[in-house]
Write an enzyme that holds these catalytic residues in place. Structure first.
Site, mmCIF file in Angstrom:
data_model
loop_
_atom_site.group_PDB
_atom_site.id
_atom_site.type_symbol
_atom_site.label_atom_id
_atom_site.label_comp_id
_atom_site.label_asym_id
_atom_site.label_seq_id
_atom_site.Cartn_x
_atom_site.Cartn_y
_atom_site.Cartn_z
ATOM 1 N N HIS A 4 0.816 -1.220 0.000
ATOM 2 C CA HIS A 4 0.000 0.000 0.000
ATOM 3 C C HIS A 4 0.847 1.267 0.000
ATOM 4 O O HIS A 4 0.382 2.325 -0.410
ATOM 5 C CB HIS A 4 -1.013 0.002 1.156
ATOM 6 C CG HIS A 4 -0.427 0.205 2.512
ATOM 7 N ND1 HIS A 4 -0.334 -0.808 3.448
ATOM 8 C CD2 HIS A 4 0.063 1.315 3.126
ATOM 9 C CE1 HIS A 4 0.186 -0.328 4.564
ATOM 10 N NE2 HIS A 4 0.439 0.956 4.387
ATOM 11 N N ASP B 293 -0.866 -7.392 0.576
ATOM 12 C CA ASP B 293 -0.284 -6.099 0.944
ATOM 13 C C ASP B 293 1.213 -6.194 1.197
ATOM 14 O O ASP B 293 1.742 -5.599 2.134
ATOM 15 C CB ASP B 293 -0.996 -5.499 2.161
ATOM 16 C CG ASP B 293 -0.743 -3.991 2.289
ATOM 17 O OD1 ASP B 293 -0.173 -3.397 1.343
ATOM 18 O OD2 ASP B 293 -1.076 -3.413 3.333
ATOM 19 N N SER C 275 4.472 1.355 8.471
ATOM 20 C CA SER C 275 4.094 0.322 7.495
ATOM 21 C C SER C 275 5.320 -0.309 6.858
ATOM 22 O O SER C 275 6.213 0.390 6.377
ATOM 23 C CB SER C 275 3.249 0.928 6.379
ATOM 24 O OG SER C 275 1.901 0.942 6.716
#
Length: 285
Positions: free
Chosen positions: A128, A160, A235
């Site tokens: 992402h 992801d 992330s």
């Protein structure tokens, strides 16, 4: 038959966190369905919480600066003693974790984290981050400040995950991976990454739950839940145990009204990460 709990469908960078209906739908229908969010059935909201949002924890390009009120940047709160093994784990992990900058210039941009997974300078991160970067160039910043334009070896939006590659001159040491099935609820863990652009940040917590059902990318997956503080920019960074072994990739957090970490974070389990990374590397080199 009990209703399974989990997280709803992604809406932009934010997820809604409902109790799923048996068919897997949440309180809200898919975007563009025309259903009024106010028409959801009463009594389905979690008590005392109006909305819990779950965010993919990538951040904006600018990053941020955190300082105390007196301007010194130091913390006034006294910290609890940290077990020596966690200090050692942090020392071993930080050199292998990078900041990832996708896109930029005049287009879309996003920042996150990543880490070396082998001695061929392959890096694991979240897909992402690249998606929010609009498919633009990807730059990796090492702990010592050096920057490299990274090759995107491959992407797997369903899980992801994405794999990058930097030149051999980067010299990143791969992080050891935990054995599948070895992670235990209650064991101490560290989240390492670049929250708000603050590279090399380490936060501590425990494994709160295993096999938590969440939506990551375009499908539902099991995740490691942790109370280690995770924020935008984390992330793609590793969640490591006290031995410095990666147990998962930090990917999403639950928040109240989008106001940051509340101690509920989610990481993709390392067995899924390794399987996906091996597949991507095998296809793309």
């Amino acid at each position: 038959m009990a209703v399974q709990t989990g997280l709803g469908e992604p809406r932009g960078p934010w997820f809604i966190s409902p109790q799923l209906d048996p068919d897997g739908r949440g309180w809200w229908d898919a975007p563009g369905s025309g259903r009024d969010p106010g028409g959801r059935r009463p009594g389905r909201l979690l008590a005392a919480l109006a909305v819990i949002a779950v965010s993919a924890v990538s951040g904006g390009l600018a990053g941020g600066v955190v300082a105390s009120r007196d301007g010194t940047g130091s913390s006034a709160a006294s910290a609890a003693p940290v077990p020596a093994e966690l200090v050692t784990a942090a020392e071993r992990t930080v050199p292998g974790v990078v900041s990832v900058l996708a896109g930029g210039a005049n287009g879309a941009s996003a920042t996150g984290s990543g880490f070396a997974i082998d001695d061929q300078q392959h890096l694991v991160t979240n897909d992402h981050i690249l998606a929010k970067g609009g498919g633009g160039p990807v730059t990796v910043e090492l702990p010592d400040g050096r920057r490299y334009e990274a090759e995107v070896v491959g992407r797997e939006p369903r899980s992801d995950l994405a794999v990058l590659k930097v030149p051999p001159s980067a010299g990143l040491a791969p992080l050891p991976l935990a054995k599948p099935g070895a992670t235990r609820v209650g064991e101490p863990v560290l989240a390492v990454g670049s929250p708000l652009g603050l590279s090399g940040t380490v936060t501590a917590g425990i494994v709160s739950a295993l096999d938590r059902q969440v939506r990551l990318g375009n499908s539902r997956h099991r995740a490691v839940q942790t109370d280690a503080s995770i924020n935008p920019g984390n992330s793609g960074g590793p969640l490591v145990n006290a031995r410095g072994e990666v147990v998962g990739v930090n990917t999403a957090i639950a928040t109240i009204d989008g106001n940051g970490s509340i101690g509920i974070g989610f990481a993709i389990p390392i067995d899924q990460v390794q399987q996906t990374a091996d597949t991507i590397i095998g296809k793309g080199g």
